[in-house]
Enzyme design. Structure first.
Site, short mmCIF file in Angstrom:
data_model
loop_
_atom_site.label_atom_id
_atom_site.label_comp_id
_atom_site.label_asym_id
_atom_site.label_seq_id
_atom_site.Cartn_x
_atom_site.Cartn_y
_atom_site.Cartn_z
N ASP A 110 -86.67 -73.89 -29.48
CA ASP A 110 -86.18 -72.63 -30.04
C ASP A 110 -85.86 -72.76 -31.52
OD1 ASP A 110 -85.58 -69.96 -30.03
OD2 ASP A 110 -83.53 -70.21 -29.33
N ASP A 165 -92.78 -72.43 -24.97
CA ASP A 165 -92.57 -72.23 -26.41
C ASP A 165 -92.82 -73.46 -27.27
OD1 ASP A 165 -91.91 -69.62 -25.97
OD2 ASP A 165 -89.77 -69.93 -26.11
N ASP A 212 -81.24 -62.53 -19.81
CA ASP A 212 -81.52 -63.10 -21.13
C ASP A 212 -80.25 -63.19 -21.97
OD1 ASP A 212 -84.29 -63.15 -20.59
OD2 ASP A 212 -84.50 -61.08 -21.23
#
Length: 376
Positions: A166, A204, A356
């Site tokens: 992230d 990711d 989330d």
């Protein structure tokens, strides 16, 4: 991240926080288990009284940017109808320790129980390993893979501990450095057993590398390629998929170039790519995108793609909202028989109802959100 993220965090990281919450929240949320499951729709019961959504806390991070990079317009009604077809698979594994099952077991009298139990809890979903805990990861992975093997089902596991994940944002964490990560992957692989298993490798980790220097990016890609080799060497029946982001993120050629450097075109490391993890893009958009990425990637003809369909039944919000956006719905049921060339599976990588961070605490199953998804 554009895909991955509403994290599933180890119970030890949040147990103390959970105990401090009030009765209302306790009835709406389930504590995450130590490791962290398209519905056959039944008639809805009478709508229950609405419950106030829980406020976000800090026990676990919200999704990485992959979940946030979405600009596709809302789908047509035809798209929506197509997203909801499919039958419940008899081959994928449903983890008995999932957060949704914990909530269902302890809330039989809740008016949302029937909908959540039948439309979410009955479906198989991925198990996330989002905490860096090298001393326990082998046993925890083995508990999942052996559980699947005992039932003749295929588990889906998600290693999520890459350093710098992230880009240091809300979902930061993971191993302290790549040497530690490589050792963690060795221990993860030791728990894979010898049965069929699907590995969704580091959501990711490829699509979100713009924050890394050229040298750090090369090092990450080398570590991911090594991870693929280690996982497949430990269990030749493991199918390992690499991060392709989603159709609203990087252009296919860019994504494919990065994937190639990360080992995704090599059969020693990879069985293909995954997309849409924790995101909302329609299955049709993802199928088209993944085929373009695979074409650009090259590699063996057998490389395929798996798509997260857990929350994409109504497509991505037109405004690009990524955090528990309203109006979303469950997507196609998890299956290993998609009927689409080069698309190996539709999976629920993100368990519907795990927030989330806007409708509940990040990574925590929130009944009000799950009910909204299941009844949309």
């Amino acid at each position: 991240m554009a895909a991955a993220a509403s994290l599933v965090v180890a119970a030890g990281a949040v147990a103390g926080v959970l105990a401090a919450f009030d009765d209302r929240r306790a009835s709406d949320e389930a504590a995450p288990p130590e490791v962290s499951a398209s519905p056959r729709l039944a008639p809805l019961p009478a709508a229950p009284s609405p419950s106030a959504p829980a406020t976000a806390g800090s026990a676990s991070p919200p999704p990485p940017p992959s979940a946030r990079r979405t600009q596709s317009p809302a789908p047509s009604r035809t798209d929506t109808k197509r997203e909801r077809t499919g039958a419940v698979t008899r081959r994928l594994y449903r983890d008995p320790d999932s957060q949704v099952l914990a909530w269902v077991r302890s809330h039989s009298g809740d008016p949302r129980h029937a909908v959540i139990a039948s439309r979410i809890a009955e479906q198989p979903a991925a198990v996330w390993f989002a905490d860096y805990a090298p001393d326990t990861v082998t046993a925890r992975v083995a508990a999942v893979t052996s559980g699947g093997a005992a039932l003749g089902r295929v588990p889906v596991v998600v290693p999520y501990a890459i350093p710098g994940r992230d880009c240091g944002g809300h979902s930061q964490g993971g191993a302290p450095d790549l040497d530690a990560y490589d050792a963690w992957i060795d221990r993860f692989a030791a728990g894979l057993g010898s049965g069929e298993v699907i590995v969704v490798l580091e959501p990711d980790s490829v699509a979100q590398t713009e924050c890394l220097s050229a040298g750090d990016r090369a090092d990450r890609f080398a570590s991911l390629a090594r991870a693929g080799r280690v996982l497949k060497s430990a269990n030749p029946r493991a199918r390992v998929y690499f991060d392709a982001g989603h159709s609203g993120w990087n252009p296919p050629a860019t994504q494919a170039a990065w994937l190639r450097r990360a080992g995704a075109a090599s059969p020693e490391s990879s069985d293909g790519i995954f997309s849409n993890v924790s995101n909302f893009h329609t299955t049709a958009d993802e199928v088209a995108y993944d085929r373009r990425v695979l074409d650009a990637l090259g590699g063996p003809a057998g490389l395929g793609a798996v798509i997260d369909t857990s929350r994409n039944g109504n497509g991505a919000p037109a405004d690009g909202e990524w955090c528990d956006p309203s109006g979303r719905g469950l997507g196609r049921t998890p299956t290993l028989s998609t009927g689409e060339s080069r698309i190996d599976a539709y999976l629920w990588v993100k368990l519907p109802g795990e927030s989330d961070g806007c409708k509940g605490r990040p990574g925590t199953f929130t009944a009000s959100y799950a009910y909204d998804l299941a009844s949309s």
